[in-house]
Design a protein around this motif. Structure first.
Motif, short mmCIF file in Angstrom:
data_model
loop_
_atom_site.label_atom_id
_atom_site.label_comp_id
_atom_site.label_asym_id
_atom_site.label_seq_id
_atom_site.Cartn_x
_atom_site.Cartn_y
_atom_site.Cartn_z
N MET A 1 0.77 -1.23 -0.13
CA MET A 1 0.08 -0.10 -0.12
C MET A 1 0.87 1.36 -0.03
N LYS A 2 2.10 1.30 0.56
CA LYS A 2 2.86 2.50 0.62
C LYS A 2 3.40 2.79 -1.18
N ALA A 3 3.27 1.56 -1.77
CA ALA A 3 3.67 1.86 -3.17
C ALA A 3 2.38 2.54 -4.00
N ARG A 4 1.14 1.94 -3.47
CA ARG A 4 -0.12 2.45 -4.13
C ARG A 4 -0.13 4.22 -3.90
N ASN A 5 0.09 4.31 -2.60
CA ASN A 5 0.14 5.98 -2.08
C ASN A 5 0.96 6.49 -2.64
N ASN A 6 2.18 6.32 -2.69
CA ASN A 6 3.47 7.14 -3.66
C ASN A 6 3.10 7.13 -5.06
N TYR A 7 2.39 5.82 -5.74
CA TYR A 7 2.08 6.14 -7.11
C TYR A 7 0.99 7.19 -7.41
N GLY A 8 0.10 7.00 -6.30
CA GLY A 8 -0.98 8.24 -6.62
C GLY A 8 -0.55 9.63 -6.34
N VAL A 9 0.39 9.74 -5.33
CA VAL A 9 1.07 11.08 -5.29
C VAL A 9 1.59 11.62 -6.80
N TYR A 10 2.38 10.37 -7.34
CA TYR A 10 2.98 10.56 -8.45
C TYR A 10 1.82 11.20 -9.69
N LEU A 11 0.94 10.33 -9.90
CA LEU A 11 -0.12 10.70 -10.62
C LEU A 11 -0.71 11.97 -10.63
N ALA A 12 -1.06 12.20 -9.20
CA ALA A 12 -1.87 13.91 -8.94
C ALA A 12 -0.63 14.96 -9.11
N GLN A 13 0.51 14.77 -9.12
CA GLN A 13 1.50 15.85 -9.38
C GLN A 13 1.65 15.91 -10.98
N LEU A 14 1.32 14.88 -11.58
CA LEU A 14 1.13 15.13 -13.05
C LEU A 14 -0.20 15.51 -13.70
N GLY A 15 -1.19 15.67 -12.70
CA GLY A 15 -2.44 16.18 -12.90
C GLY A 15 -3.30 15.08 -13.60
N ARG A 16 -2.73 13.91 -13.46
CA ARG A 16 -3.65 12.68 -13.50
C ARG A 16 -4.63 12.22 -12.38
N TYR A 17 -5.61 13.19 -11.96
CA TYR A 17 -6.08 13.26 -10.54
C TYR A 17 -7.19 11.88 -10.52
N GLU A 18 -7.82 11.36 -11.74
CA GLU A 18 -8.71 10.37 -11.69
C GLU A 18 -8.21 8.95 -11.41
N GLU A 19 -7.01 8.96 -12.02
CA GLU A 19 -6.14 7.70 -11.97
C GLU A 19 -5.36 7.72 -10.35
N ALA A 20 -5.08 8.97 -9.89
CA ALA A 20 -4.51 9.07 -8.29
C ALA A 20 -5.59 8.64 -7.48
N LEU A 21 -6.91 8.84 -7.88
CA LEU A 21 -8.15 8.74 -6.98
C LEU A 21 -8.06 7.26 -6.75
#
Length: 260
Positions: free
Chosen positions: A141-161
Protein backbone atom coordinates in the motif's frame (compact mmCIF):
# COMPACT_ATOMS: atom_id res chain seq x y z
CA UNK A 1 -11.77 25.32 -3.08
CA UNK A 2 -8.14 25.82 -2.11
CA UNK A 3 -6.54 23.15 0.01
CA UNK A 4 -4.37 24.06 3.01
CA UNK A 5 -1.25 23.48 0.96
CA UNK A 6 -0.99 23.20 -2.81
CA UNK A 7 1.48 20.34 -2.49
CA UNK A 8 -0.04 18.65 0.54
CA UNK A 9 -0.02 15.24 -1.13
CA UNK A 10 2.67 13.22 0.60
CA UNK A 11 4.70 10.17 -0.30
CA UNK A 12 5.89 7.65 2.23
CA UNK A 13 9.58 7.68 1.47
CA UNK A 14 10.43 8.64 5.07
CA UNK A 15 8.22 5.89 6.42
CA UNK A 16 10.73 3.41 5.06
CA UNK A 17 13.22 4.69 7.65
CA UNK A 18 12.34 2.18 10.34
CA UNK A 19 16.00 2.10 11.30
CA UNK A 20 16.78 5.79 11.12
CA UNK A 21 16.68 6.64 14.82
CA UNK A 22 17.83 3.51 16.60
CA UNK A 23 19.76 1.90 13.77
CA UNK A 24 21.85 4.52 11.97
CA UNK A 25 23.63 4.29 8.64
CA UNK A 26 26.88 2.99 10.14
CA UNK A 27 24.97 0.25 11.93
CA UNK A 28 23.09 -0.52 8.72
CA UNK A 29 26.41 -1.08 6.93
CA UNK A 30 27.49 -3.31 9.82
CA UNK A 31 24.34 -5.38 9.49
CA UNK A 32 24.89 -5.68 5.74
CA UNK A 33 28.48 -6.74 6.30
CA UNK A 34 27.33 -9.49 8.65
CA UNK A 35 24.82 -10.79 6.13
CA UNK A 36 27.33 -10.74 3.27
CA UNK A 37 30.04 -12.34 5.38
CA UNK A 38 27.86 -15.44 5.55
CA UNK A 39 28.13 -15.65 1.75
CA UNK A 40 31.92 -15.47 1.83
CA UNK A 41 32.20 -11.83 0.74
CA UNK A 42 33.74 -8.86 2.52
CA UNK A 43 31.94 -5.52 2.20
CA UNK A 44 34.94 -3.14 2.18
CA UNK A 45 34.36 0.47 1.15
CA UNK A 46 31.48 -0.22 -1.25
CA UNK A 47 33.94 -1.89 -3.61
CA UNK A 48 32.22 -5.26 -3.76
CA UNK A 49 31.34 -6.44 -7.26
CA UNK A 50 27.60 -7.07 -7.62
CA UNK A 51 25.69 -9.18 -10.12
CA UNK A 52 24.08 -7.34 -13.00
CA UNK A 53 20.70 -5.92 -11.99
CA UNK A 54 19.05 -7.42 -15.05
CA UNK A 55 19.34 -10.92 -13.64
CA UNK A 56 17.27 -12.58 -10.95
CA UNK A 57 18.44 -13.03 -7.36
CA UNK A 58 22.10 -13.96 -7.42
CA UNK A 59 22.94 -17.65 -7.03
CA UNK A 60 25.62 -16.43 -4.61
CA UNK A 61 22.86 -15.80 -2.08
CA UNK A 62 20.10 -17.92 -0.67
CA UNK A 63 16.60 -16.55 -1.06
CA UNK A 64 16.61 -15.37 2.54
CA UNK A 65 19.99 -13.67 2.19
CA UNK A 66 18.92 -11.97 -1.06
CA UNK A 67 15.81 -10.58 0.63
CA UNK A 68 17.82 -9.38 3.61
CA UNK A 69 20.41 -7.64 1.45
CA UNK A 70 17.72 -6.01 -0.69
CA UNK A 71 15.89 -4.84 2.43
CA UNK A 72 19.01 -3.31 4.02
CA UNK A 73 20.13 -1.68 0.77
CA UNK A 74 16.67 -0.13 0.38
CA UNK A 75 16.81 1.19 3.95
CA UNK A 76 20.19 2.73 3.23
CA UNK A 77 18.83 4.31 0.05
CA UNK A 78 15.98 5.84 2.05
CA UNK A 79 18.44 7.43 4.45
CA UNK A 80 20.51 8.83 1.59
CA UNK A 81 17.35 10.12 -0.05
CA UNK A 82 16.29 11.83 3.15
CA UNK A 83 19.56 13.79 3.02
CA UNK A 84 19.18 14.49 -0.72
CA UNK A 85 22.16 12.30 -1.63
CA UNK A 86 20.44 11.03 -4.76
CA UNK A 87 23.42 9.39 -6.45
CA UNK A 88 24.26 7.37 -3.35
CA UNK A 89 20.61 6.40 -2.97
CA UNK A 90 20.44 5.20 -6.57
CA UNK A 91 23.57 3.07 -6.16
CA UNK A 92 22.08 1.38 -3.11
CA UNK A 93 18.84 0.63 -4.93
CA UNK A 94 20.71 -0.80 -7.91
CA UNK A 95 22.56 -3.10 -5.51
CA UNK A 96 19.32 -4.04 -3.80
CA UNK A 97 17.86 -5.11 -7.13
CA UNK A 98 21.09 -6.86 -8.09
CA UNK A 99 20.67 -9.04 -5.01
CA UNK A 100 16.95 -9.58 -5.60
CA UNK A 101 15.29 -8.15 -8.68
CA UNK A 102 11.84 -9.09 -7.39
CA UNK A 103 12.05 -6.91 -4.26
CA UNK A 104 9.06 -4.57 -4.72
CA UNK A 105 9.98 -1.91 -2.12
CA UNK A 106 13.20 -1.15 -4.01
CA UNK A 107 11.21 -0.41 -7.18
CA UNK A 108 8.89 1.84 -5.20
CA UNK A 109 11.85 3.69 -3.70
CA UNK A 110 13.45 4.04 -7.13
CA UNK A 111 10.27 5.65 -8.39
CA UNK A 112 10.37 8.16 -5.53
CA UNK A 113 14.06 8.82 -6.22
CA UNK A 114 13.51 9.55 -9.90
CA UNK A 115 10.50 11.69 -9.09
CA UNK A 116 12.53 13.62 -6.53
CA UNK A 117 15.32 14.30 -9.03
CA UNK A 118 12.66 15.99 -11.11
CA UNK A 119 14.04 16.10 -14.65
CA UNK A 120 11.48 15.30 -17.39
CA UNK A 121 13.32 12.12 -18.34
CA UNK A 122 13.42 10.78 -14.78
CA UNK A 123 9.84 11.84 -14.06
CA UNK A 124 8.77 9.73 -17.03
CA UNK A 125 10.96 6.78 -16.00
CA UNK A 126 9.58 6.83 -12.45
CA UNK A 127 6.19 5.52 -13.49
CA UNK A 128 7.51 2.17 -14.69
CA UNK A 129 9.14 1.60 -11.29
CA UNK A 130 5.92 2.31 -9.37
CA UNK A 131 4.04 0.00 -11.72
CA UNK A 132 6.67 -2.74 -11.37
CA UNK A 133 6.43 -2.54 -7.57
CA UNK A 134 2.67 -3.04 -7.72
CA UNK A 135 2.91 -5.89 -10.22
CA UNK A 136 5.32 -7.68 -7.92
CA UNK A 137 3.40 -6.87 -4.73
CA UNK A 138 -0.15 -5.56 -5.31
CA UNK A 139 -0.76 -5.27 -1.56
CA UNK A 140 2.19 -2.93 -1.02
CA UNK A 141 0.00 0.00 0.00
CA UNK A 142 2.94 2.36 0.45
CA UNK A 143 3.64 1.97 -3.24
CA UNK A 144 -0.01 2.63 -4.09
CA UNK A 145 0.01 5.83 -2.06
CA UNK A 146 3.32 6.91 -3.59
CA UNK A 147 2.12 6.12 -7.11
CA UNK A 148 -1.04 8.09 -6.41
CA UNK A 149 1.03 11.12 -5.37
CA UNK A 150 3.07 10.77 -8.57
CA UNK A 151 -0.08 10.67 -10.70
CA UNK A 152 -1.66 13.62 -8.89
CA UNK A 153 1.45 15.73 -9.32
CA UNK A 154 1.21 15.09 -13.06
CA UNK A 155 -2.41 16.23 -13.02
CA UNK A 156 -3.73 12.70 -13.59
CA UNK A 157 -6.18 13.07 -10.73
CA UNK A 158 -8.73 10.41 -11.66
CA UNK A 159 -6.00 7.77 -11.84
CA UNK A 160 -4.58 9.00 -8.54
CA UNK A 161 -7.97 8.70 -6.86
CA UNK A 162 -8.05 5.00 -7.70
CA UNK A 163 -4.72 4.39 -5.96
CA UNK A 164 -5.68 6.46 -2.91
CA UNK A 165 -9.05 4.69 -2.66
CA UNK A 166 -7.37 1.29 -2.54
CA UNK A 167 -4.76 2.36 0.01
CA UNK A 168 -7.31 4.25 2.10
CA UNK A 169 -9.53 1.17 2.35
CA UNK A 170 -6.73 -1.22 3.33
CA UNK A 171 -7.40 -2.29 6.89
CA UNK A 172 -4.21 -2.67 8.90
CA UNK A 173 -2.20 -0.35 6.66
CA UNK A 174 -0.34 2.00 9.00
CA UNK A 175 -0.36 4.82 6.45
CA UNK A 176 -4.11 4.59 5.88
CA UNK A 177 -4.87 8.07 7.25
CA UNK A 178 -2.20 9.56 4.99
CA UNK A 179 -3.77 7.86 1.98
CA UNK A 180 -7.22 9.14 2.99
CA UNK A 181 -5.86 12.67 3.36
CA UNK A 182 -4.41 12.40 -0.14
CA UNK A 183 -7.75 11.05 -1.39
CA UNK A 184 -9.66 13.97 0.10
CA UNK A 185 -7.26 16.62 -1.19
CA UNK A 186 -7.30 15.10 -4.68
CA UNK A 187 -11.10 14.91 -4.69
CA UNK A 188 -11.15 18.65 -4.01
CA UNK A 189 -8.88 19.24 -7.00
CA UNK A 190 -11.50 17.70 -9.31
CA UNK A 191 -14.43 19.40 -7.49
CA UNK A 192 -15.78 16.08 -6.25
CA UNK A 193 -17.13 17.57 -3.04
CA UNK A 194 -19.21 14.51 -2.18
CA UNK A 195 -16.19 12.23 -2.19
CA UNK A 196 -14.10 14.83 -0.35
CA UNK A 197 -16.73 15.23 2.36
CA UNK A 198 -17.13 11.50 2.81
CA UNK A 199 -13.35 11.05 2.97
CA UNK A 200 -12.71 13.74 5.58
CA UNK A 201 -15.58 12.37 7.68
CA UNK A 202 -13.95 8.93 7.49
CA UNK A 203 -10.68 10.46 8.68
CA UNK A 204 -12.33 12.11 11.70
CA UNK A 205 -14.02 8.83 12.59
CA UNK A 206 -10.54 7.35 12.95
CA UNK A 207 -8.58 10.41 14.08
CA UNK A 208 -10.70 13.08 15.74
CA UNK A 209 -7.69 15.36 16.14
CA UNK A 210 -6.84 15.46 12.45
CA UNK A 211 -6.37 19.13 11.60
CA UNK A 212 -6.58 18.85 7.82
CA UNK A 213 -9.93 17.04 7.97
CA UNK A 214 -11.34 19.72 10.26
CA UNK A 215 -10.10 22.54 8.05
CA UNK A 216 -11.44 21.11 4.81
CA UNK A 217 -14.74 19.91 6.28
CA UNK A 218 -15.53 23.34 7.72
CA UNK A 219 -15.28 24.82 4.22
CA UNK A 220 -17.33 22.00 2.75
CA UNK A 221 -20.06 22.45 5.37
CA UNK A 222 -20.14 26.20 4.74
CA UNK A 223 -20.38 25.53 1.00
CA UNK A 224 -23.43 23.31 1.58
CA UNK A 225 -25.01 25.81 4.03
CA UNK A 226 -24.70 23.46 7.00
CA UNK A 227 -23.88 26.33 9.31
CA UNK A 228 -24.52 24.71 12.68
CA UNK A 229 -22.38 21.66 11.91
CA UNK A 230 -19.67 23.96 10.55
CA UNK A 231 -19.65 26.00 13.79
CA UNK A 232 -19.28 22.86 15.92
CA UNK A 233 -16.41 21.57 13.84
CA UNK A 234 -14.81 25.01 13.75
CA UNK A 235 -14.86 25.18 17.56
CA UNK A 236 -13.14 21.77 17.70
CA UNK A 237 -10.48 22.99 15.29
CA UNK A 238 -9.80 26.09 17.35
CA UNK A 239 -9.15 23.85 20.35
CA UNK A 240 -6.64 21.90 18.27
CA UNK A 241 -4.65 25.03 17.38
CA UNK A 242 -5.14 26.88 20.65
CA UNK A 243 -1.43 26.84 21.52
CA UNK A 244 -0.22 28.08 18.14
CA UNK A 245 1.11 31.63 17.96
CA UNK A 246 -0.02 32.12 14.37
CA UNK A 247 -3.47 31.17 13.14
CA UNK A 248 -3.70 30.02 9.53
CA UNK A 249 -5.42 32.65 7.32
CA UNK A 250 -8.05 30.13 6.25
CA UNK A 251 -9.11 29.65 9.86
CA UNK A 252 -9.58 33.40 10.19
CA UNK A 253 -11.57 33.50 6.95
CA UNK A 254 -13.77 30.68 8.14
CA UNK A 255 -14.40 32.46 11.43
CA UNK A 256 -15.47 35.57 9.55
CA UNK A 257 -17.89 33.57 7.43
CA UNK A 258 -19.35 31.96 10.54
CA UNK A 259 -19.49 35.38 12.29
CA UNK A 260 -17.33 34.09 15.15
Amino acid sequence: MTSIAQNYLTTERISWLTLSRSFGLASTYKRLAIVMATTGFMLGCQSVTYPDAQHAASPLYSSGQANEIAYIRTQMAAQYLQHNQLDNAKRQLERALAANETYAPAYDMMGILLQTEGSPLNITKAESYFQKALILQPQLMKARNNYGVYLAQLGRYEEALIQFEIAGAALGYEGRIKALENLGVTALKVDNYELATDTFVRILERDRNNFLAHLELVDLLILSNQWQQAKILYAEMLALVAEQDIIHPRIQQQGAKLSL
